[in-house]
Scaffold this motif. Sequence first.
Motif, mmCIF file in Angstrom:
data_model
loop_
_atom_site.group_PDB
_atom_site.id
_atom_site.type_symbol
_atom_site.label_atom_id
_atom_site.label_comp_id
_atom_site.label_asym_id
_atom_site.label_seq_id
_atom_site.Cartn_x
_atom_site.Cartn_y
_atom_site.Cartn_z
ATOM 1 N N LEU A 32 -7.014 -4.107 -0.115
ATOM 2 C CA LEU A 32 -8.181 -4.340 -0.967
ATOM 3 C C LEU A 32 -8.204 -5.785 -1.468
ATOM 4 O O LEU A 32 -9.238 -6.465 -1.412
ATOM 5 N N ALA A 33 -7.065 -6.277 -1.946
ATOM 6 C CA ALA A 33 -6.983 -7.647 -2.451
ATOM 7 C C ALA A 33 -7.144 -8.659 -1.332
ATOM 8 O O ALA A 33 -7.775 -9.712 -1.517
ATOM 9 N N PHE A 34 -6.591 -8.376 -0.162
ATOM 10 C CA PHE A 34 -6.708 -9.275 0.993
ATOM 11 C C PHE A 34 -8.169 -9.449 1.386
ATOM 12 O O PHE A 34 -8.646 -10.571 1.613
ATOM 13 N N SER A 35 -8.907 -8.358 1.455
ATOM 14 C CA SER A 35 -10.325 -8.416 1.804
ATOM 15 C C SER A 35 -11.131 -9.152 0.735
ATOM 16 O O SER A 35 -12.009 -9.967 1.043
ATOM 17 N N LEU A 60 -10.570 -12.965 0.942
ATOM 18 C CA LEU A 60 -11.187 -13.636 2.086
ATOM 19 C C LEU A 60 -12.704 -13.690 1.964
ATOM 20 O O LEU A 60 -13.313 -14.749 2.118
ATOM 21 N N TRP A 61 -13.349 -12.555 1.709
ATOM 22 C CA TRP A 61 -14.810 -12.529 1.703
ATOM 23 C C TRP A 61 -15.430 -12.683 0.324
ATOM 24 O O TRP A 61 -16.640 -12.804 0.214
ATOM 25 N N GLY A 62 -14.630 -12.693 -0.727
ATOM 26 C CA GLY A 62 -15.180 -12.870 -2.066
ATOM 27 C C GLY A 62 -15.153 -11.609 -2.898
ATOM 28 O O GLY A 62 -14.975 -11.664 -4.111
ATOM 29 N N ILE A 111 -11.814 5.132 -0.210
ATOM 30 C CA ILE A 111 -12.302 4.536 1.034
ATOM 31 C C ILE A 111 -12.535 3.060 0.773
ATOM 32 O O ILE A 111 -13.305 2.698 -0.123
ATOM 33 N N GLU A 112 -11.865 2.199 1.540
ATOM 34 C CA GLU A 112 -12.067 0.759 1.378
ATOM 35 C C GLU A 112 -13.413 0.355 1.973
ATOM 36 O O GLU A 112 -13.745 0.726 3.099
ATOM 37 N N VAL A 113 -14.181 -0.403 1.213
ATOM 38 C CA VAL A 113 -15.492 -0.893 1.650
ATOM 39 C C VAL A 113 -15.472 -2.412 1.540
ATOM 40 O O VAL A 113 -15.338 -2.950 0.443
ATOM 41 N N ASN A 114 -15.573 -3.113 2.669
ATOM 42 C CA ASN A 114 -15.580 -4.571 2.595
ATOM 43 C C ASN A 114 -16.966 -5.090 2.297
ATOM 44 O O ASN A 114 -17.964 -4.348 2.362
ATOM 45 N N ALA A 115 -17.053 -6.361 1.986
ATOM 46 C CA ALA A 115 -18.322 -6.945 1.539
ATOM 47 C C ALA A 115 -19.407 -6.829 2.598
ATOM 48 O O ALA A 115 -20.593 -6.685 2.272
ATOM 49 N N ARG A 116 -19.037 -6.886 3.879
ATOM 50 C CA ARG A 116 -20.024 -6.857 4.951
ATOM 51 C C ARG A 116 -20.661 -5.488 5.110
ATOM 52 O O ARG A 116 -21.722 -5.369 5.721
ATOM 53 N N SER A 152 -12.915 -11.757 -6.199
ATOM 54 C CA SER A 152 -12.052 -12.933 -6.297
ATOM 55 C C SER A 152 -12.856 -14.171 -6.676
ATOM 56 O O SER A 152 -12.303 -15.102 -7.261
ATOM 57 N N ALA A 153 -14.140 -14.187 -6.354
ATOM 58 C CA ALA A 153 -15.016 -15.315 -6.718
ATOM 59 C C ALA A 153 -16.413 -14.756 -6.971
ATOM 60 O O ALA A 153 -17.327 -14.923 -6.161
ATOM 61 N N LYS A 154 -16.580 -14.092 -8.091
ATOM 62 C CA LYS A 154 -17.833 -13.410 -8.401
ATOM 63 C C LYS A 154 -18.926 -14.396 -8.767
ATOM 64 O O LYS A 154 -18.716 -15.338 -9.526
ATOM 65 N N VAL A 155 -20.124 -14.164 -8.225
ATOM 66 C CA VAL A 155 -21.322 -14.913 -8.593
ATOM 67 C C VAL A 155 -22.181 -14.053 -9.518
ATOM 68 O O VAL A 155 -22.599 -14.489 -10.583
ATOM 69 N N SER A 156 -22.455 -12.844 -9.105
ATOM 70 C CA SER A 156 -23.112 -11.833 -9.938
ATOM 71 C C SER A 156 -22.737 -10.482 -9.348
ATOM 72 O O SER A 156 -21.885 -10.411 -8.453
ATOM 73 N N GLU A 157 -23.344 -9.410 -9.821
ATOM 74 C CA GLU A 157 -22.931 -8.091 -9.359
ATOM 75 C C GLU A 157 -23.152 -7.936 -7.865
ATOM 76 O O GLU A 157 -24.253 -8.141 -7.354
ATOM 77 N N LEU A 158 -22.054 -7.618 -7.148
ATOM 78 C CA LEU A 158 -22.021 -7.440 -5.701
ATOM 79 C C LEU A 158 -22.376 -8.706 -4.935
ATOM 80 O O LEU A 158 -22.674 -8.658 -3.742
#
Length: 443
Positions: free
Chosen positions: A130-133, A136-138, A168-173, A256-262
């Motif tokens: 979870l932290a690795f993803s 990498l993707w934010g 269930i892990e859900v990546n940003a994509r 890891s680098a939030k701009v706004s929600e999601l």
Amino acid sequence: MPAEVLREPPAERNPGDDPSWVAAPVLEMSRNWGPIDAMVGGTDYLRRNAEFFIPQNPKEDDGAYRRRVAHAVVSPFTIRLAEQAVGLILRKAITLEGEDGKDLDPFWEEVFCKDVDGQGTDLEEYARKLAFSALLWGHSATLVDFPATEPAANLQVERELGLRPYFIEVNARQILGWRRAQDNPLSPLGQVRIDEWVNAPLGEFGDQTIRQIRVLENDRYRVYRRGQLAEQTSDWYVCEEGPNAVGEIPLAVTYSAKVSELISKPPLLPIANINILHTVRQCDLNHALTVAALPILVLQGFDDQDNEIGLSANSAILLPPEGSASYVEPVGQGSFDAQSAFIQELEAQMSNLGISTIFNQLNQAETAESKKLSRTDSDSLLAVLSKNLEASLQQAFELAAKFNGLEPPKVSIDRDLDLQQLDGAQVGQYLQLWQNGAITHET
């Protein structure tokens, strides 16, 4: 940049009714995902998508371009940095405690934490992924789900049947879009759409991969799949639906680098871009060395209609009319040295942009203040990710507790991120303090 998740619906369909429609914020975020995808995909991904990363030179034929691309190898600077950063955050075990001094239900440690996703993954390994993803993707997320069966009569029956929540892990994509419950920036999310690929049996022995869109809402969920049903006006149909037992969208997000929600931005994007440039320069140098390392036999006085120069030790350049023969070798090595020096400079840039405690320690002595200043940015990134990971796991456990009616545990992640090595002088000072009784042996 190649992005398989970003698919636009056909023009004849109303995009507002298409569950696979990609929201504008996701499209905007996807502009930054290409370099990260290349680093995660590695050498094979970059070679398959070489036109996006390694430009073809003017008048360079396709065969020569493919040979040059074949020399491209991705050095795993970005991935190793992310792995080491996550290892630093989770180098100590995640602790679970009962809330407000209460005893922790043994279910959490004896059952759930040993297999949090139903596939044998323990809590520590799941948190690493979870932290690795997220790094990498934010951002990344945890979907808390429960088997879609008839509810058990009580908790004991539920445990006897093996029914329990899972992560269930859900990546940003995978997150295609979302909506708020109300037209108010303070209102919670009211809908989230997740892109998924699942395996389904095919015949007696085979299987098939099916794309589906999971739509989560506060009071219900739906799962859409493609199909050709006569009663359906769209090629997406609802294959599964039901009520949402927890009354809220069971999604816990780690940033890891939030701009706004999601919405986020990959914090390692600058390093990934330099990593790509490093790969391109190394590819050119490898190709140049391959060509230059082979002396070419030049034969004068031979007339050959084939003007293509074969680059191997068994090839020759035929030049009429007087007869003579000689080997041609590169005279100067300055261009190779310049390329090599530039590659080393890129490696130094990646090292300087990376987390200072993970890369090579300086050989010369440093003052305590300089060490502190050099750690400011890296500690900030690690601390932000550590706090968000702890908060998202806490939320995920609270959602899981709602499914099975238990008190949730309190999740704690150690944030002592200082890995400074002690020099000889410091060791002597601490030893003297202990001998004088100023500090204990444990301290």
